[in-house]
Design an enzyme around this catalytic site. Structure first.
Site, PDB file in Angstrom:
ATOM      1  CG  ASN A   9      -1.732   1.222   1.403  1.00 57.62           C
ATOM      2  OD1 ASN A   9      -1.759   2.062   0.493  1.00 57.62           O
ATOM      3  ND2 ASN A   9      -2.405   1.354   2.532  1.00 57.62           N
ATOM      4  CE  LYS A  11      -0.158   3.110   4.799  1.00 63.42           C
ATOM      5  NZ  LYS A  11      -0.090   3.183   6.250  1.00 63.42           N
ATOM      6  CG  HIS A  99      -5.661   1.865   5.454  1.00 60.95           C
ATOM      7  ND1 HIS A  99      -5.205   2.751   6.402  1.00 60.95           N
ATOM      8  CD2 HIS A  99      -4.652   0.990   5.235  1.00 60.95           C
ATOM      9  CE1 HIS A  99      -3.964   2.412   6.739  1.00 60.95           C
ATOM     10  NE2 HIS A  99      -3.611   1.346   6.043  1.00 60.95           N
ATOM     11  CD  GLU A 101      -2.797   5.374   6.942  1.00 56.52           C
ATOM     12  OE1 GLU A 101      -2.792   5.385   5.702  1.00 56.52           O
ATOM     13  OE2 GLU A 101      -1.899   4.830   7.629  1.00 56.52           O
ATOM     14  CD  GLU A 169      -3.267  -2.539   7.263  1.00 56.20           C
ATOM     15  OE1 GLU A 169      -2.217  -2.832   6.689  1.00 56.20           O
ATOM     16  OE2 GLU A 169      -3.826  -1.432   7.136  1.00 56.20           O
ATOM     17  N   GLY A 175       2.838   1.891  10.944  1.00 59.68           N
ATOM     18  CA  GLY A 175       3.829   2.962  10.891  1.00 59.68           C
ATOM     19  C   GLY A 175       4.583   3.171  12.191  1.00 59.68           C
ATOM     20  CB  SER A 213       5.526  -2.315  12.027  1.00 61.75           C
ATOM     21  OG  SER A 213       5.154  -0.976  12.309  1.00 61.75           O
TER      22      SER A 213
HETATM   23  P1  13P Z   1       3.288   0.087   7.728  1.00 67.61           P
HETATM   24  O1  13P Z   1       3.766  -1.170   7.060  1.00 67.61           O
HETATM   25  O2  13P Z   1       4.034   1.307   7.303  1.00 67.61           O
HETATM   26  O3  13P Z   1       3.172  -0.080   9.205  1.00 67.61           O
HETATM   27  O4  13P Z   1       1.776   0.356   7.188  1.00 67.61           O
HETATM   28  C1  13P Z   1       0.853  -0.673   7.217  1.00 67.61           C
HETATM   29  C2  13P Z   1      -0.346  -0.243   6.461  1.00 67.61           C
HETATM   30  O5  13P Z   1      -1.037   0.669   6.854  1.00 67.61           O
HETATM   31  C3  13P Z   1      -0.633  -0.945   5.193  1.00 67.61           C
HETATM   32  O6  13P Z   1      -1.913  -0.662   4.738  1.00 67.61           O
END
Ligand code: 13P
Length: 255
Positions: A9, A11, A99, A101, A169, A175, A213
């Site tokens: 992803n 982003k 997601h 976010e 997740e 992150g 992560s």
């Molecule tokens: P990270 O791998 O940066 O923790 O992000 C995970 C994520 O949000 C994938 O959709």
């Protein structure tokens, strides 16, 4: 049985030039180690504005391409939105919805996520439905209740097993550099599997991705956990080296 899905992803990162070079590097690295595709499927979800370019590049390669979100509507006066039929038209085969976010920053509800899922199904795109609890919910012992509620309300009632994937997740692991522990992943993935089996015919065949992560040095251990069918990777998917490093670690455990 499904191969293990290594999904990136991206982003809201990169540029036209950098996303082109990242996808090219990933494709050439996969092609250099073709045995990886015995155990792993590969997917990247670039920003929508670069999707068409990446689809062109990935044509006839092992790299699948997907969207990061879609509208709850299929067309009309929805300024700035991208519909599921548009994603399909551009060649997307998968699309992330729900997601954390989007749920947090854009206030999206599980009902809206289910509506997006229905649009994706109509367009022949496989939905990657994300669920995850916050650290406060986990500390309060409510993680499973939250995940169960998100699954029950975000998965459209008309969905069959082949219409979607789930991505677990935990919000606190995204992150942060700290993935969930293998014990927590094993427990939650087992619980998600049981919920999916109750909800959907052939629920035991649905891939359940872990995200949060994931890195080359924790990927092997996480990939070996029962009911972990792939990874949804953020930061580490932005460099071909780490994305492929994760795939290699998973491959070593699975082959
Ligand atoms: P990270 O791998 O940066 O923790 O992000 C995970 C994520 O949000 C994938 O959709």
């Amino acid at each position: 049985m499904n191969a293990f899905l290594i999904a990136g992803n991206w982003k809201m990162n990169g540029s036209g030039v950098s996303s082109h070079s990242l996808a090219s590097q990933i494709i050439s690295d996969i092609e250099k180690t073709p045995s990886l595709t015995d155990t792993c499927d590969f997917l990247c979800c670039p920003p929508h504005i670069y999707l068409l370019n990446i689809v062109g590049l990935a044509d006839n390669s092992p790299l699948l391409v997907g969207g990061q979100d879609c509208s709850t509507e299929t067309e009309g006066a929805f300024t700035g939105d991208i519909s599921a039929p548009m994603l399909a038209d551009c060649g997307a085969q998968y699309c992330i919805v729900g997601h954390s976010e989007r749920r947090t920053i854009h206030g999206e509800t599980s009902q809206q996520i289910a509506k997006k899922g229905e649009c994706l199904k109509e367009s022949g795109i496989k939905a990657i439905i994300c669920v995850g609890e916050t650290i406060t919910e986990r500390k309060a012992g409510k993680a499973l209740d939250v995940i169960k509620e998100q699954l029950k309300t975000s998965i459209p009632s008309g969905f069959n097993a082949q219409d979607f994937i789930v991505a677990y997740e935990p919000v606190w692991a995204i992150g942060s550099g700290e993935a969930a522990s293998p014990e927590d992943v094993a427990e939650m993935h087992r619980d998600i599997r049981n919920i999916l089996k109750e909800m959907v015919d052939k629920g035991d065949t649905i891939r359940i991705l872990y995200g949060g992560s994931v890195k080359p040095d924790n990927a092997g251990e996480l990939a070996g956990i029962e009911n972990v069918g792939g990874f949804l990777i953020g930061g580490a998917s932005l460099k071909a080296d780490s994305f492929l490093g994760i795939a290699k670690a998973a491959h070593d455990v699975l082959s």
